[in-house]
Scaffold this motif. Sequence first.
Motif, PDB file in Angstrom:
ATOM      1  N   ALA A 180      32.284  24.362  15.858  1.00 10.80           N
ATOM      2  CA  ALA A 180      30.560  24.178  14.967  1.00 10.80           C
ATOM      3  C   ALA A 180      31.593  22.115  14.524  1.00 10.80           C
ATOM      4  CB  ALA A 180      30.148  24.711  13.936  1.00 10.80           C
ATOM      5  N   LEU A 181      32.407  22.154  13.930  1.00  9.27           N
ATOM      6  CA  LEU A 181      32.746  21.118  13.753  1.00  9.27           C
ATOM      7  C   LEU A 181      33.707  20.488  14.410  1.00  9.27           C
ATOM      8  CD1 LEU A 181      34.586  22.787  10.513  1.00  9.27           C
ATOM      9  CD2 LEU A 181      32.462  21.157  10.355  1.00  9.27           C
ATOM     10  N   GLY A 182      33.502  20.493  15.613  1.00  8.70           N
ATOM     11  CA  GLY A 182      34.732  19.456  16.764  1.00  8.70           C
ATOM     12  C   GLY A 182      35.846  19.157  16.143  1.00  8.70           C
ATOM     13  N   ARG A 183      36.368  20.378  15.693  1.00  7.60           N
ATOM     14  CA  ARG A 183      37.903  20.265  15.373  1.00  7.60           C
ATOM     15  C   ARG A 183      38.422  21.569  16.273  1.00  7.60           C
ATOM     16  NH1 ARG A 183      38.306  21.611   9.137  1.00  7.60           N
ATOM     17  NH2 ARG A 183      36.484  19.134   8.935  1.00  7.60           N
ATOM     18  N   ASP A 184      40.371  21.521  17.253  1.00  5.16           N
ATOM     19  CA  ASP A 184      40.839  22.619  17.081  1.00  5.16           C
ATOM     20  C   ASP A 184      41.573  23.239  16.730  1.00  5.16           C
ATOM     21  OD1 ASP A 184      42.214  23.756  19.303  1.00  5.16           O
ATOM     22  OD2 ASP A 184      43.255  21.763  19.823  1.00  5.16           O
ATOM     23  N   LEU A 185      41.201  24.018  16.743  1.00  6.29           N
ATOM     24  CA  LEU A 185      42.043  25.521  15.373  1.00  6.29           C
ATOM     25  C   LEU A 185      43.333  25.231  15.917  1.00  6.29           C
ATOM     26  CD1 LEU A 185      41.192  27.479  13.670  1.00  6.29           C
ATOM     27  CD2 LEU A 185      41.595  29.024  15.567  1.00  6.29           C
ATOM     28  N   LYS A 186      43.725  24.523  16.653  1.00  4.50           N
ATOM     29  CA  LYS A 186      45.589  25.513  16.905  1.00  4.50           C
ATOM     30  C   LYS A 186      45.954  24.655  15.849  1.00  4.50           C
ATOM     31  CE  LYS A 186      45.539  26.611  21.734  1.00  4.50           C
ATOM     32  NZ  LYS A 186      44.020  26.402  21.889  1.00  4.50           N
ATOM     33  N   THR A 187      45.600  23.085  16.065  1.00  8.63           N
ATOM     34  CA  THR A 187      45.758  21.974  15.375  1.00  8.63           C
ATOM     35  C   THR A 187      45.488  21.711  13.337  1.00  8.63           C
ATOM     36  OG1 THR A 187      44.061  19.714  14.926  1.00  8.63           O
ATOM     37  CG2 THR A 187      45.937  20.075  17.416  1.00  8.63           C
ATOM     38  N   CYS A 188      44.915  22.736  13.417  1.00  6.25           N
ATOM     39  CA  CYS A 188      44.052  22.684  11.976  1.00  6.25           C
ATOM     40  C   CYS A 188      43.855  23.737  11.443  1.00  6.25           C
ATOM     41  CB  CYS A 188      42.444  21.773  11.827  1.00  6.25           C
ATOM     42  SG  CYS A 188      41.143  23.085  12.176  1.00  6.25           S
ATOM     43  N   ALA A 189      44.489  24.778  12.013  1.00  8.93           N
ATOM     44  CA  ALA A 189      44.991  25.906  11.053  1.00  8.93           C
ATOM     45  C   ALA A 189      46.418  25.937  10.333  1.00  8.93           C
ATOM     46  CB  ALA A 189      44.653  26.882  11.983  1.00  8.93           C
ATOM     47  N   VAL A 190      46.406  26.598   9.145  1.00 10.79           N
ATOM     48  CA  VAL A 190      47.047  26.608   7.944  1.00 10.79           C
ATOM     49  C   VAL A 190      47.084  28.025   8.312  1.00 10.79           C
ATOM     50  CG1 VAL A 190      48.210  26.330   5.631  1.00 10.79           C
ATOM     51  CG2 VAL A 190      46.936  24.153   6.847  1.00 10.79           C
ATOM     52  N   TYR A 191      47.901  28.306   8.377  1.00 10.29           N
ATOM     53  CA  TYR A 191      48.455  30.502   8.412  1.00 10.29           C
ATOM     54  C   TYR A 191      49.166  30.734   7.306  1.00 10.29           C
ATOM     55  CZ  TYR A 191      45.843  30.160  13.001  1.00 10.29           C
ATOM     56  OH  TYR A 191      46.001  30.153  14.393  1.00 10.29           O
ATOM     57  N   GLY A 192      49.779  29.855   6.091  1.00 11.48           N
ATOM     58  CA  GLY A 192      50.765  30.368   5.441  1.00 11.48           C
ATOM     59  C   GLY A 192      51.003  29.252   4.544  1.00 11.48           C
ATOM     60  N   ARG A 193      51.387  30.065   2.853  1.00 11.41           N
ATOM     61  CA  ARG A 193      50.766  28.799   1.507  1.00 11.41           C
ATOM     62  C   ARG A 193      52.432  28.641   0.586  1.00 11.41           C
ATOM     63  NH1 ARG A 193      45.900  28.356   1.748  1.00 11.41           N
ATOM     64  NH2 ARG A 193      44.623  26.276   2.979  1.00 11.41           N
ATOM     65  N   GLU A 194      53.528  28.567   0.675  1.00 13.38           N
ATOM     66  CA  GLU A 194      54.375  28.712  -0.417  1.00 13.38           C
ATOM     67  C   GLU A 194      55.299  27.619  -0.916  1.00 13.38           C
ATOM     68  OE1 GLU A 194      58.480  31.431  -0.099  1.00 13.38           O
ATOM     69  OE2 GLU A 194      56.886  30.607   2.126  1.00 13.38           O
ATOM     70  N   GLY A 195      55.539  27.050  -2.052  1.00 13.68           N
ATOM     71  CA  GLY A 195      56.408  26.237  -2.455  1.00 13.68           C
ATOM     72  C   GLY A 195      55.434  24.823  -3.179  1.00 13.68           C
ATOM     73  N   VAL A 196      55.678  23.863  -3.454  1.00  9.75           N
ATOM     74  CA  VAL A 196      54.758  22.566  -3.464  1.00  9.75           C
ATOM     75  C   VAL A 196      54.472  22.278  -2.017  1.00  9.75           C
ATOM     76  CG1 VAL A 196      54.930  20.705  -4.053  1.00  9.75           C
ATOM     77  CG2 VAL A 196      56.764  22.329  -4.933  1.00  9.75           C
ATOM     78  N   THR A 197      53.032  22.776  -2.167  1.00 11.76           N
ATOM     79  CA  THR A 197      52.736  22.155  -0.621  1.00 11.76           C
ATOM     80  C   THR A 197      51.474  20.913  -0.438  1.00 11.76           C
ATOM     81  OG1 THR A 197      50.688  23.571  -1.210  1.00 11.76           O
ATOM     82  CG2 THR A 197      52.473  24.389  -0.357  1.00 11.76           C
ATOM     83  N   GLY A 198      51.662  20.170  -1.237  1.00  9.91           N
ATOM     84  CA  GLY A 198      50.286  18.805  -2.212  1.00  9.91           C
ATOM     85  C   GLY A 198      49.574  19.474  -1.512  1.00  9.91           C
ATOM     86  N   GLU A 199      48.460  18.313  -2.117  1.00  5.69           N
ATOM     87  CA  GLU A 199      47.514  19.062  -2.069  1.00  5.69           C
ATOM     88  C   GLU A 199      47.059  19.070  -1.043  1.00  5.69           C
ATOM     89  OE1 GLU A 199      44.538  15.794  -3.392  1.00  5.69           O
ATOM     90  OE2 GLU A 199      45.420  15.601  -5.427  1.00  5.69           O
ATOM     91  N   ARG A 200      45.761  19.847  -1.065  1.00  3.61           N
ATOM     92  CA  ARG A 200      44.849  20.771   0.482  1.00  3.61           C
ATOM     93  C   ARG A 200      44.388  19.549   1.370  1.00  3.61           C
ATOM     94  NH1 ARG A 200      40.850  22.432   3.015  1.00  3.61           N
ATOM     95  NH2 ARG A 200      40.781  24.634   3.713  1.00  3.61           N
ATOM     96  N   ASP A 201      44.501  18.999   2.893  1.00  5.98           N
ATOM     97  CA  ASP A 201      44.351  18.134   3.623  1.00  5.98           C
ATOM     98  C   ASP A 201      42.633  19.065   3.331  1.00  5.98           C
ATOM     99  OD1 ASP A 201      43.638  16.918   6.071  1.00  5.98           O
ATOM    100  OD2 ASP A 201      45.111  17.839   6.460  1.00  5.98           O
ATOM    101  N   PRO A 202      41.930  18.293   3.629  1.00  2.00           N
ATOM    102  CA  PRO A 202      40.106  18.399   3.536  1.00  2.00           C
ATOM    103  C   PRO A 202      39.884  19.364   4.758  1.00  2.00           C
ATOM    104  CG  PRO A 202      40.525  16.368   3.409  1.00  2.00           C
ATOM    105  CD  PRO A 202      41.387  16.762   3.128  1.00  2.00           C
ATOM    106  N   SER A 203      40.942  18.251   5.769  1.00  2.00           N
ATOM    107  CA  SER A 203      40.335  19.075   7.508  1.00  2.00           C
ATOM    108  C   SER A 203      41.044  20.223   7.931  1.00  2.00           C
ATOM    109  CB  SER A 203      41.146  17.652   8.619  1.00  2.00           C
ATOM    110  OG  SER A 203      42.644  17.624   8.852  1.00  2.00           O
TER     111      SER A 203
END
Length: 270
Positions: A180-203
């Motif tokens: 719906a957003l015109g994105r490719d899930l393969k490149t925009c999915a984040v499956y895990g976060r740990e440690g210092v990840t930095g700010e969230r990428d809005p995309s």
Amino acid sequence: MSASPVKIAIAGSSGRMGRMLIEAVLNAPDCQLSGALDQPSSPALGSDPAAFLGKSSGLTITADLRQGLAGADVLIDFTRPEGTLAHLAVCAELGVKVVIGTTGFDAQQKAQIGSHAARTGVMMAPNMSVGVNVVLGLLDRAARALSEGFDIEIIEAHHRHKVDAPSGTALAMGEAVAQALGRDLKTCAVYGREGVTGERDPSTIGFATVRGGDIIGDHTVLFAGIGERIEISHKASSRATFAQGSLRAARFLATQAPGLYDMNDVLGLR
């Protein structure tokens, strides 16, 4: 004169989902249990697939695929990717149609399914629940309206025995949102976060997985904006919802030409 019942074989017949499917078929007046399959190591081989209900079906659970498929119109399969593909190859040869509820296929395996669908009817969906498939349509609409200023996270929870993560349903929800957003899930999915990840990428589209106890299946898509949040959720309280959706799929598939179908086709949501 009434139509002939849809003759249905069940794969993984001694498992939790297999038993739910057997019970649903036996209770459906327009369906008939024609065969019950299980793996060669199953202690249930040779027993009546309806014994757990205190009933007799006149059948025995078998590991012989061709024997289990004899006379079947449709096989319903909620097993593992490798097993489902082996079953599908023989079904395509025999002209038996297949409802696939198995999840965890990779891209190459999905391509094999598509190839077999040229020879027999295949209905494949990551979730057979009618409610979940309605939610997928709602997500498309929500994502288009909330395309700016909202972060998107998908949270799913399942029982301790589930072997793949994220769930096939969670991935389908991610695909619906990404498309719906015109994105490719393969490149925009984040499956895990740990440690210092930095700010969230809005995309990005984030996924969080919970495993524990006997949770049947909970899914929530969170659209988090500034000062407000929207949550679209589906919670399954019984596997019966997947069994009933599978029977709807089997009834649909029994009248279709070879091809690859999904629950949108079954429910007329195209």
